[in-house]
Design an enzyme around this catalytic site. Sequence first.
Site, PDB file in Angstrom:
ATOM      1  N   HIS A 171      -9.438 -13.605 -30.388  1.00 53.75           N
ATOM      2  CA  HIS A 171     -10.857 -13.851 -30.066  1.00 53.75           C
ATOM      3  C   HIS A 171     -11.140 -15.344 -29.928  1.00 53.75           C
ATOM      4  CE1 HIS A 171     -11.584  -9.637 -31.323  1.00 53.75           C
ATOM      5  NE2 HIS A 171     -10.692  -9.943 -32.245  1.00 53.75           N
ATOM      6  N   SER A 292      -8.751 -38.888 -11.023  1.00 50.28           N
ATOM      7  CA  SER A 292     -10.066 -38.656 -10.440  1.00 50.28           C
ATOM      8  C   SER A 292     -10.425 -39.844  -9.559  1.00 50.28           C
ATOM      9  CB  SER A 292     -11.091 -38.524 -11.572  1.00 50.28           C
ATOM     10  OG  SER A 292     -12.389 -38.814 -11.082  1.00 50.28           O
ATOM     11  N   LYS A 298      -9.533 -40.224 -16.089  1.00 55.19           N
ATOM     12  CA  LYS A 298      -9.083 -38.827 -15.994  1.00 55.19           C
ATOM     13  C   LYS A 298      -7.589 -38.688 -15.700  1.00 55.19           C
ATOM     14  CE  LYS A 298     -11.264 -35.577 -16.054  1.00 55.19           C
ATOM     15  NZ  LYS A 298     -12.042 -34.980 -14.977  1.00 55.19           N
ATOM     16  N   GLU A 305      -4.065 -25.743 -13.073  1.00 56.99           N
ATOM     17  CA  GLU A 305      -5.308 -25.167 -12.535  1.00 56.99           C
ATOM     18  C   GLU A 305      -5.040 -24.385 -11.252  1.00 56.99           C
ATOM     19  OE1 GLU A 305      -8.505 -28.234 -12.464  1.00 56.99           O
ATOM     20  OE2 GLU A 305      -7.123 -29.285 -13.784  1.00 56.99           O
TER      21      GLU A 305
END
Length: 471
Positions: A171, A292, A298, A305
């Site tokens: 969970h 980025s 970044k 992804e």
Amino acid sequence: MQANELRARCFAAGPRPMTLWSGRFREPPADVLWQYTVDHTDRRMLVDDVVGSIAHVTMLGESGLLSEDERDKILKGLNGIKAEAETKAFDFQDSDEDIHSAVERRLGELIGPVAAKLHTARSRNDQIALDIRLYLRRAAASRISQLEGFVSVMADLAGEAGDTVVPSYTHMQQAQAVPLAHHLLAYAWMALRDADRFTDVKGRLAVSPLGAGAGGGSSLPIDPARSAELLGMTGTFENSMDAVASRDLVAEYTFCCAQAMVHMSRLAEEMVLWASAEFGWVTFADRHTTGSSAMPQKKNPDIAELARGKAASVIGHLTAVMALQKGLPLTYNRDLQEDKATVFAADDTLAATLDALSSMLASAEFHPPPPGSGVTALDLAEALVGRGVPFRQAHEAVGALVAALTEAGRDLSDATAADLEEAHERFEVEDLARTDPADSVGRRVSPGGGSFADVAIQIAAIRLRVGDGVS
Ligand code: ARG
């Protein structure tokens, strides 16, 4: 205009399509028909198409349907095309309707009129069903080896993780302490089952549909078992209609890709989470991350992804290949041409994903913070169970202890002997040692449960499976 004149106009010169079916037609294919119906996706099956034809022609020769001279000429031409295919020298033309037409056209160029005997007792319907099987058998072998490569990377990472302990989650809440290696190896076992699935489908793909013809067999004395044998297939079809109409194995192959992609996607999701500042569990090499354009700080895990994103596309391909079959009356329908772009896209995506993720993971450095002591709650309860306390009572007692500590802004590691005594009379002072997460893993004895010894056994078993040798 006379038919002959029309045909001359259509097929004699220029870029007009050369079809295998011109006899029936009095006008050439419209551009719109050609553009809509011709799909060059099948060009990647060139070698498979030629290999299938070589077996077919050999069988025709043995069955007396070709003279020795005819057979030898055709085989010579086909072997020439095979060499062109293997050296990427084969010259496709826009006027080739499909891979089968391209090969027949080239054969004619190489050996002349005898090429017209190639298609004896065969249809493009059994031919395409064979080509896709041969192609997917080759592809399956590649995917199995890539999956094993991924598994090797995971085994290496697990070995490097040593005695690092992390919380497992259920969970998305911290659950039990486990070795980081145990968590990583879970993905190795998934990938090994993915490889097993490719092995299974590879076996089912080894049944040759050649000889099913257009779908109703042939009046000529052919020997489908012989062409199957020549192709190294394990058998042939029992029903010619099933042989040309079915695409369940293409769907199964696509499922193999989709399931493997889903496993990669779950792993990718964890890598994205773990690379966040909030988790701070892993750092990937600069060369495997992106930056980025706006925020100089970044460092993004784009490979992970995209693996997650591409899994969505592959699930779509699986849906497509299932839907493709559902409304088709027997036997062959042109709809089935769509299976190629679908399964190839799924397979290409998995291939690229396995390469990219394996490479990114191989550069990973894991540095997870130790878990909170809450992950040892079950160990405390098991201490009581060891002394004969029913598990349900032990669970209640530890739950109440956690609740009391939490209310006081403390956690299990802050518990004192007095806290334990108050929680349950059967607790003993030594149980306080159980609130150390590393100690929790040290106590793990159940098989496959992630004790350090168990992790070592897993790594050895995995290395044996993928041929890395036992280290
Ligand atoms: N391009 C077709 C396919 O992929 C090949 C088989 C064509 N057969 C036919 N009868 N038009 O399915």
